[in-house]
Structures are given as C-alpha cells and as structure tokens.
Design a protein around this motif. Structure first.
Motif, PDB file in Angstrom:
ATOM      1  N   GLU A   1      19.672 -46.497  -5.647  1.00 35.70           N
ATOM      2  CA  GLU A   1      18.690 -46.614  -4.568  1.00 35.70           C
ATOM      3  C   GLU A   1      17.565 -47.604  -4.858  1.00 35.70           C
ATOM      4  O   GLU A   1      16.910 -48.090  -3.933  1.00 35.70           O
ATOM      5  N   PHE A   2      17.347 -47.913  -6.144  1.00 41.68           N
ATOM      6  CA  PHE A   2      16.231 -48.808  -6.473  1.00 41.68           C
ATOM      7  C   PHE A   2      16.660 -50.019  -7.308  1.00 41.68           C
ATOM      8  O   PHE A   2      15.833 -50.828  -7.695  1.00 41.68           O
ATOM      9  N   GLY A   3      17.959 -50.119  -7.581  1.00 40.61           N
ATOM     10  CA  GLY A   3      18.482 -51.281  -8.291  1.00 40.61           C
ATOM     11  C   GLY A   3      18.032 -51.391  -9.737  1.00 40.61           C
ATOM     12  O   GLY A   3      18.036 -52.484 -10.318  1.00 40.61           O
ATOM     13  N   LEU A   4      17.645 -50.280 -10.352  1.00 40.54           N
ATOM     14  CA  LEU A   4      17.181 -50.289 -11.741  1.00 40.54           C
ATOM     15  C   LEU A   4      18.360 -50.038 -12.685  1.00 40.54           C
ATOM     16  O   LEU A   4      19.009 -48.993 -12.607  1.00 40.54           O
ATOM     17  N   GLN A   5      18.626 -50.986 -13.557  1.00 40.43           N
ATOM     18  CA  GLN A   5      19.747 -50.864 -14.493  1.00 40.43           C
ATOM     19  C   GLN A   5      19.209 -50.763 -15.918  1.00 40.43           C
ATOM     20  O   GLN A   5      18.663 -51.717 -16.459  1.00 40.43           O
ATOM     21  N   MET A   6      19.379 -49.597 -16.506  1.00 43.61           N
ATOM     22  CA  MET A   6      18.910 -49.417 -17.882  1.00 43.61           C
ATOM     23  C   MET A   6      19.803 -50.206 -18.828  1.00 43.61           C
ATOM     24  O   MET A   6      21.010 -50.333 -18.611  1.00 43.61           O
ATOM     25  N   ASN A   7      19.179 -50.715 -19.879  1.00 34.76           N
ATOM     26  CA  ASN A   7      19.900 -51.586 -20.804  1.00 34.76           C
ATOM     27  C   ASN A   7      19.939 -51.032 -22.224  1.00 34.76           C
ATOM     28  O   ASN A   7      20.977 -50.995 -22.859  1.00 34.76           O
ATOM     29  N   TYR A   8      18.799 -50.556 -22.726  1.00 34.08           N
ATOM     30  CA  TYR A   8      18.764 -50.007 -24.073  1.00 34.08           C
ATOM     31  C   TYR A   8      17.584 -49.043 -24.174  1.00 34.08           C
ATOM     32  O   TYR A   8      16.742 -48.962 -23.282  1.00 34.08           O
ATOM     33  N   ALA A   9      17.552 -48.280 -25.272  1.00 35.22           N
ATOM     34  CA  ALA A   9      16.484 -47.296 -25.441  1.00 35.22           C
ATOM     35  C   ALA A   9      16.187 -47.099 -26.916  1.00 35.22           C
ATOM     36  O   ALA A   9      17.032 -47.334 -27.779  1.00 35.22           O
ATOM     37  N   TYR A  10      14.962 -46.668 -27.194  1.00 38.01           N
ATOM     38  CA  TYR A  10      14.565 -46.218 -28.527  1.00 38.01           C
ATOM     39  C   TYR A  10      14.393 -44.697 -28.465  1.00 38.01           C
ATOM     40  O   TYR A  10      13.766 -44.183 -27.536  1.00 38.01           O
ATOM     41  N   GLN A  11      14.951 -44.017 -29.440  1.00 38.71           N
ATOM     42  CA  GLN A  11      14.911 -42.561 -29.392  1.00 38.71           C
ATOM     43  C   GLN A  11      14.574 -41.978 -30.762  1.00 38.71           C
ATOM     44  O   GLN A  11      15.067 -42.462 -31.783  1.00 38.71           O
TER      45      GLN A  11
ATOM     46  N   SER B   1      15.535 -56.537 -18.056  1.00 37.26           N
ATOM     47  CA  SER B   1      14.440 -57.508 -18.128  1.00 37.26           C
ATOM     48  C   SER B   1      13.448 -57.174 -19.243  1.00 37.26           C
ATOM     49  O   SER B   1      12.402 -57.806 -19.352  1.00 37.26           O
ATOM     50  N   ASN B   2      13.803 -56.154 -20.068  1.00 37.80           N
ATOM     51  CA  ASN B   2      12.957 -55.683 -21.175  1.00 37.80           C
ATOM     52  C   ASN B   2      11.687 -54.976 -20.710  1.00 37.80           C
ATOM     53  O   ASN B   2      10.753 -54.777 -21.494  1.00 37.80           O
ATOM     54  N   VAL B   3      11.655 -54.591 -19.444  1.00 35.48           N
ATOM     55  CA  VAL B   3      10.540 -53.806 -18.906  1.00 35.48           C
ATOM     56  C   VAL B   3      10.829 -52.318 -19.156  1.00 35.48           C
ATOM     57  O   VAL B   3      11.910 -51.839 -18.808  1.00 35.48           O
ATOM     58  N   PRO B   4       9.897 -51.569 -19.759  1.00 32.16           N
ATOM     59  CA  PRO B   4      10.134 -50.133 -19.949  1.00 32.16           C
ATOM     60  C   PRO B   4      10.165 -49.403 -18.610  1.00 32.16           C
ATOM     61  O   PRO B   4       9.256 -49.564 -17.792  1.00 32.16           O
ATOM     62  N   MET B   5      11.230 -48.644 -18.360  1.00 27.89           N
ATOM     63  CA  MET B   5      11.405 -47.980 -17.067  1.00 27.89           C
ATOM     64  C   MET B   5      11.182 -46.476 -17.139  1.00 27.89           C
ATOM     65  O   MET B   5      11.017 -45.825 -16.103  1.00 27.89           O
ATOM     66  N   GLU B   6      11.174 -45.913 -18.346  1.00 30.06           N
ATOM     67  CA  GLU B   6      11.076 -44.452 -18.441  1.00 30.06           C
ATOM     68  C   GLU B   6      10.670 -44.035 -19.848  1.00 30.06           C
ATOM     69  O   GLU B   6      11.076 -44.652 -20.831  1.00 30.06           O
ATOM     70  N   VAL B   7       9.884 -42.977 -19.912  1.00 30.33           N
ATOM     71  CA  VAL B   7       9.619 -42.268 -21.163  1.00 30.33           C
ATOM     72  C   VAL B   7       9.998 -40.813 -20.922  1.00 30.33           C
ATOM     73  O   VAL B   7       9.601 -40.233 -19.905  1.00 30.33           O
ATOM     74  N   THR B   8      10.779 -40.261 -21.817  1.00 30.79           N
ATOM     75  CA  THR B   8      11.255 -38.888 -21.654  1.00 30.79           C
ATOM     76  C   THR B   8      11.010 -38.086 -22.917  1.00 30.79           C
ATOM     77  O   THR B   8      11.216 -38.583 -24.021  1.00 30.79           O
ATOM     78  N   LYS B   9      10.600 -36.849 -22.722  1.00 29.39           N
ATOM     79  CA  LYS B   9      10.548 -35.876 -23.811  1.00 29.39           C
ATOM     80  C   LYS B   9      11.417 -34.694 -23.393  1.00 29.39           C
ATOM     81  O   LYS B   9      11.191 -34.110 -22.326  1.00 29.39           O
TER      82      LYS B   9
END
Length: 243
Positions: A175-185, A219-227
């Motif tokens: 719905e918003f065209g956001l494609q996650m690419n990588y994450a730090y966990q 695009s290397n923009v942070p899209m989410e932080v999750t706990k």
C-alpha cells in the motif's frame, strides 16, 4: 534409566538434569508426558529432595519442563526456532513454518518522536512516529509482545484498520511501496514485568528474549524500529555459520 555417578565431579542436580533431558531426546518421555515424581527420582538415584527440586526447577526455567498446580511436572513441547539468516516479518516466518498465527492489536497511535527515536530513525525533533503494539499468538498461545515505531512521513495514511488481520511488512510494501532491504538486530535476555507477564501468560520475572531491530529501505532510510519480547519457554534462535 541412566544413574547418577556420585564420584563424578559434576554436581548431582546437573547430572539429573542431563538424565531427564536424555529421556526426552530418546523419546522415552514425549511432550505433555508427566515426569517421575520427586519422590521417585529421590529413590531411584538415592539423592535428596532438594537436589531433585533444584534440577526440575532449572529445567522449568529453561522451558524444557512445565508445572501444573496440583497435577505435577510435564515435558514441554519443543521451542519454535527462528533463523537469523533472513529478514522476515513475524507472520511471514511463522506461516513459512506452517504455523497458525494470530495478531491482537493492543494499541495504535501517533506521537512525537523522542530523542531515542530521533536518533534511531534519523528524524527531526518535530517529526512524528506511529507506535504499534501487538500481541502475537502462535497455535493459539501468546508468543511475543511487539512494539513497532514507523516514521509517519513514510506512510501517512496508515491506520489501525489497515493492519487488522494483515502482516505489517505486507501492508507497507503493497500500500505504501516501502521495500525493506536490510536490518540490524540485537538479542538479549530480559525478565518480564507484571504487565508483560500478564499478556504473555508467564510468571512475573520469567526470562524472555528481547529482540531489538532497526530496518532500512533500499534507499538506506530507516523505516522501522521494533522491540519484541519473546517467551523464553517457547522460543529459540538458530544461526548458520560458514567458513
């Protein structure tokens, strides 16, 4: 049944833990089977009630056994494994394993980003985030309590209704065209508080695993932080290492 070796340098309770685990691994004890009573274990191995209780309590804490008041101690079902080699949402991962997943949305609100969120999501002090708190169920049992923060500017039209019964990453992508690419966990052990214990249906102070993740777009923009707090008695993770 294997016997305790009193000449061994290993503590007696540790040896008893190993014996019970071996019985489970050899299918002598199946999930939900009762284990021998404390009195039986004392007599079989000629050890004290205190030693037996210490071994059983340790196995309950580790999620290998579980107690039912007035009934006894039983073999717990195997923990669900989580692989750290791929970036998947909770629903995606559990469905890939063929498990029944249900999500209860506890809270959905918009708020100003605090200093921590400004740093994590690279936001200005006057920018807002969506805070989404959800309780995740697997096979009908509470499994994880998850809090996600999303920059409002990335998905301004997001609502609680749009997420109802759907995976968050699926909605963000479709719905918003956001494609996650990588994450730090990061992963660390924590003790649950009274609120968390009530939702997860575990004792207050029980051990759990806290997963903290920061996810980025292509695009290397942070899209989410999750706990996310996962029940320690239902969950373990695995890592594939290559050389």
């Amino acid at each position: 049944m294997k016997k305790i070796d009193k000449d061994s340098p290993l503590p007696l309770y540790y040896q008893l833990k190993d014996i019970i685990c071996e019985m489970i691994e050899d299918d002598e004890l199946q999930p939900d089977d009762p284990i021998p009573s404390e009195r039986e274990l004392c007599e079989q191995h000629d050890i004290s009630r205190m030693t037996v209780n210490k071994a059983i309590t340790s196995l309950v804490t580790e999620g290998i056994l579980y107690r039912e008041q007035g009934k006894g101690t039983f073999v717990a079902r195997g923990k669900e494994k989580h692989s750290l080699s791929s970036l998947l949402g909770f629903t995606e991962e559990m469905q890939q394993r063929g498990l029944d997943v249900f999500t209860k949305q506890i809270s959905f609100r918009k708020k100003m980003a605090n200093k921590w969120l400004q740093q994590e999501l690279l936001l200005d002090k006057d920018q807002e985030v969506f805070e989404i708190i959800r309780l995740r169920y697997v096979s009908g049992q509470p499994f994880a309590l998850e809090t996600a923060y999303l920059p409002v500017f990335l998905c301004q039209e997001l609502t609680a209704g749009r997420l109802e019964g759907k995976a968050l990453y699926e909605v963000l992508n479709r719905e918003f065209g956001l494609q996650m690419n990588y994450a730090y966990q990061t992963i660390e052990p924590v003790a649950v508080n009274d609120y968390e214990s009530e939702l997860l249906e575990v004792k207050q102070g029980a051990l759990a695993l806290l997963f903290s993740r920061r996810t980025y777009l292509k695009s290397n923009v942070p899209m989410e932080v999750t706990k996310a707090i996962y029940r320690g008695d239902r969950y373990k993770f695995e890592i594939t290492l290559r050389r």
